[in-house]
Design a protein around this motif. Structure first.
Motif, PDB file in Angstrom:
ATOM      1  N   ALA A   1       6.239  -5.809  -7.377  1.00 20.31           N
ATOM      2  CA  ALA A   1       6.746  -5.864  -5.996  1.00 20.31           C
ATOM      3  C   ALA A   1       7.052  -7.180  -5.448  1.00 20.31           C
ATOM      4  O   ALA A   1       8.136  -7.355  -4.892  1.00 20.31           O
ATOM      5  N   ILE A   2       6.144  -8.172  -5.841  1.00 18.58           N
ATOM      6  CA  ILE A   2       6.576  -9.326  -5.234  1.00 18.58           C
ATOM      7  C   ILE A   2       8.071 -10.075  -5.807  1.00 18.58           C
ATOM      8  O   ILE A   2       8.746 -10.691  -5.043  1.00 18.58           O
ATOM      9  N   ARG A   3       7.918  -9.882  -6.968  1.00 17.53           N
ATOM     10  CA  ARG A   3       9.474 -10.262  -7.763  1.00 17.53           C
ATOM     11  C   ARG A   3      10.620  -9.504  -7.011  1.00 17.53           C
ATOM     12  O   ARG A   3      11.706 -10.077  -6.838  1.00 17.53           O
TER      13      ARG A   3
ATOM     14  N   LEU B   1       0.870  -1.271   0.043  1.00 22.12           N
ATOM     15  CA  LEU B   1      -0.046   0.059  -0.114  1.00 22.12           C
ATOM     16  C   LEU B   1       0.924   1.290   0.047  1.00 22.12           C
ATOM     17  O   LEU B   1       0.602   2.017  -0.796  1.00 22.12           O
ATOM     18  N   LEU B   2       1.698   1.456   0.880  1.00 16.17           N
ATOM     19  CA  LEU B   2       2.614   2.532   1.052  1.00 16.17           C
ATOM     20  C   LEU B   2       3.613   2.877   0.155  1.00 16.17           C
ATOM     21  O   LEU B   2       3.832   3.968  -0.332  1.00 16.17           O
ATOM     22  N   VAL B   3       4.344   1.677  -0.327  1.00 15.53           N
ATOM     23  CA  VAL B   3       5.325   1.904  -1.352  1.00 15.53           C
ATOM     24  C   VAL B   3       4.827   1.681  -2.647  1.00 15.53           C
ATOM     25  O   VAL B   3       5.374   2.429  -3.918  1.00 15.53           O
ATOM     26  N   HIS B   4       3.722   0.719  -3.105  1.00 16.64           N
ATOM     27  CA  HIS B   4       3.730   0.182  -4.508  1.00 16.64           C
ATOM     28  C   HIS B   4       2.376   0.952  -4.912  1.00 16.64           C
ATOM     29  O   HIS B   4       1.738   0.517  -5.892  1.00 16.64           O
ATOM     30  N   LYS B   5       1.566   1.655  -3.685  1.00 19.09           N
ATOM     31  CA  LYS B   5       0.003   2.079  -3.989  1.00 19.09           C
ATOM     32  C   LYS B   5      -0.762   1.055  -4.648  1.00 19.09           C
ATOM     33  O   LYS B   5      -1.477   1.166  -5.491  1.00 19.09           O
ATOM     34  N   THR B   6      -0.651  -0.077  -3.894  1.00 18.48           N
ATOM     35  CA  THR B   6      -1.493  -1.305  -4.281  1.00 18.48           C
ATOM     36  C   THR B   6      -2.225  -1.925  -2.898  1.00 18.48           C
ATOM     37  O   THR B   6      -1.525  -2.295  -2.255  1.00 18.48           O
ATOM     38  N   ALA B   7      -3.552  -1.949  -2.913  1.00 16.58           N
ATOM     39  CA  ALA B   7      -4.101  -2.458  -1.862  1.00 16.58           C
ATOM     40  C   ALA B   7      -4.324  -4.012  -1.882  1.00 16.58           C
ATOM     41  O   ALA B   7      -4.641  -4.298  -2.933  1.00 16.58           O
TER      42      ALA B   7
ATOM     43  N   VAL C   1      14.209  -4.047  -1.775  1.00 18.43           N
ATOM     44  CA  VAL C   1      13.188  -3.163  -0.930  1.00 18.43           C
ATOM     45  C   VAL C   1      13.041  -1.901  -1.008  1.00 18.43           C
ATOM     46  O   VAL C   1      14.108  -1.300  -0.437  1.00 18.43           O
ATOM     47  N   SER C   2      12.206  -1.292  -1.467  1.00 19.07           N
ATOM     48  CA  SER C   2      12.035   0.199  -1.493  1.00 19.07           C
ATOM     49  C   SER C   2      11.541   0.814  -0.202  1.00 19.07           C
ATOM     50  O   SER C   2      11.149  -0.012   0.732  1.00 19.07           O
ATOM     51  N   GLY C   3      12.237   1.777   0.388  1.00 20.82           N
ATOM     52  CA  GLY C   3      11.559   2.582   1.681  1.00 20.82           C
ATOM     53  C   GLY C   3      10.413   2.992   1.590  1.00 20.82           C
ATOM     54  O   GLY C   3       9.781   3.354   0.547  1.00 20.82           O
ATOM     55  N   ILE C   4       9.589   2.908   2.810  1.00 18.02           N
ATOM     56  CA  ILE C   4       8.520   3.735   2.809  1.00 18.02           C
ATOM     57  C   ILE C   4       8.823   5.180   2.921  1.00 18.02           C
ATOM     58  O   ILE C   4       9.617   5.741   3.598  1.00 18.02           O
ATOM     59  N   PRO C   5       7.967   6.058   2.196  1.00 20.86           N
ATOM     60  CA  PRO C   5       8.117   7.323   1.976  1.00 20.86           C
ATOM     61  C   PRO C   5       7.970   8.064   3.513  1.00 20.86           C
ATOM     62  O   PRO C   5       7.023   7.687   4.376  1.00 20.86           O
ATOM     63  N   GLU C   6       8.880   8.776   3.859  1.00 24.10           N
ATOM     64  CA  GLU C   6       8.850   9.438   5.109  1.00 24.10           C
ATOM     65  C   GLU C   6       7.501  10.061   5.689  1.00 24.10           C
ATOM     66  O   GLU C   6       7.183   9.646   6.802  1.00 24.10           O
ATOM     67  N   LYS C   7       6.839  10.613   4.730  1.00 19.13           N
ATOM     68  CA  LYS C   7       5.559  11.130   5.034  1.00 19.13           C
ATOM     69  C   LYS C   7       4.296  10.237   5.705  1.00 19.13           C
ATOM     70  O   LYS C   7       3.632  10.427   6.139  1.00 19.13           O
ATOM     71  N   TYR C   8       4.944   8.818   5.290  1.00 23.95           N
ATOM     72  CA  TYR C   8       3.873   7.361   5.736  1.00 23.95           C
ATOM     73  C   TYR C   8       4.397   6.897   6.859  1.00 23.95           C
ATOM     74  O   TYR C   8       3.624   6.153   7.387  1.00 23.95           O
TER      75      TYR C   8
END
Length: 122
Positions: free
Chosen positions: A95-97, A48-54, A104-111
């Protein structure tokens, strides 16, 4: 490619991928766990937070100790358009691959301050 198995949906608007144990112990999932995002609950927050996918973790509708609770994640196909659903599936697969391969991308600071709230809800 050995990451997940998709169960036949019993409803009309979702798929229920079952993630393999090897994926759940992959380098990317270990990195997420080190950052406080363990298992399918952590994966759902990361998506959700990194890939904008719920996605909804199996722990939200099955015993967390059961196979489905530990390894399942539900993806809805209820979108505004087929294109929206296709974009979401592409993001999910990317994201899964990447996690399987340890990226692993970081979670944006604002989240970052929302992670605890999301963990409580899921």
């Amino acid at each position: 490619d050995g990451i997940l198995h998709i169960e036949q949906p019993r409803g009309g608007f979702y798929a229920f991928p079952i993630l393999t144990e090897s994926f759940l112990s992959s380098p990317g999932m270990k990195t997420l766990a080190e950052r406080g995002l363990s298992g399918v609950r952590g994966l759902a927050i990361y998506l959700l937070l990194v890939h904008k996918t719920a996605a909804i973790p199996g722990t939200s509708f099955a015993d967390p100790k059961s196979f489905v609770g530990r390894c399942g994640i539900r993806i809805s196909f209820a979108g505004r358009s087929v294109e929206d659903v296709a974009v979401g599936l592409e993001r999910f697969c990317r994201a899964i691959r990447a996690l399987r391969d340890g990226a692993v991308s970081g979670i944006p600071e604002k989240y970052t301050h929302h992670v605890d709230e999301l963990l409580a809800v899921l």
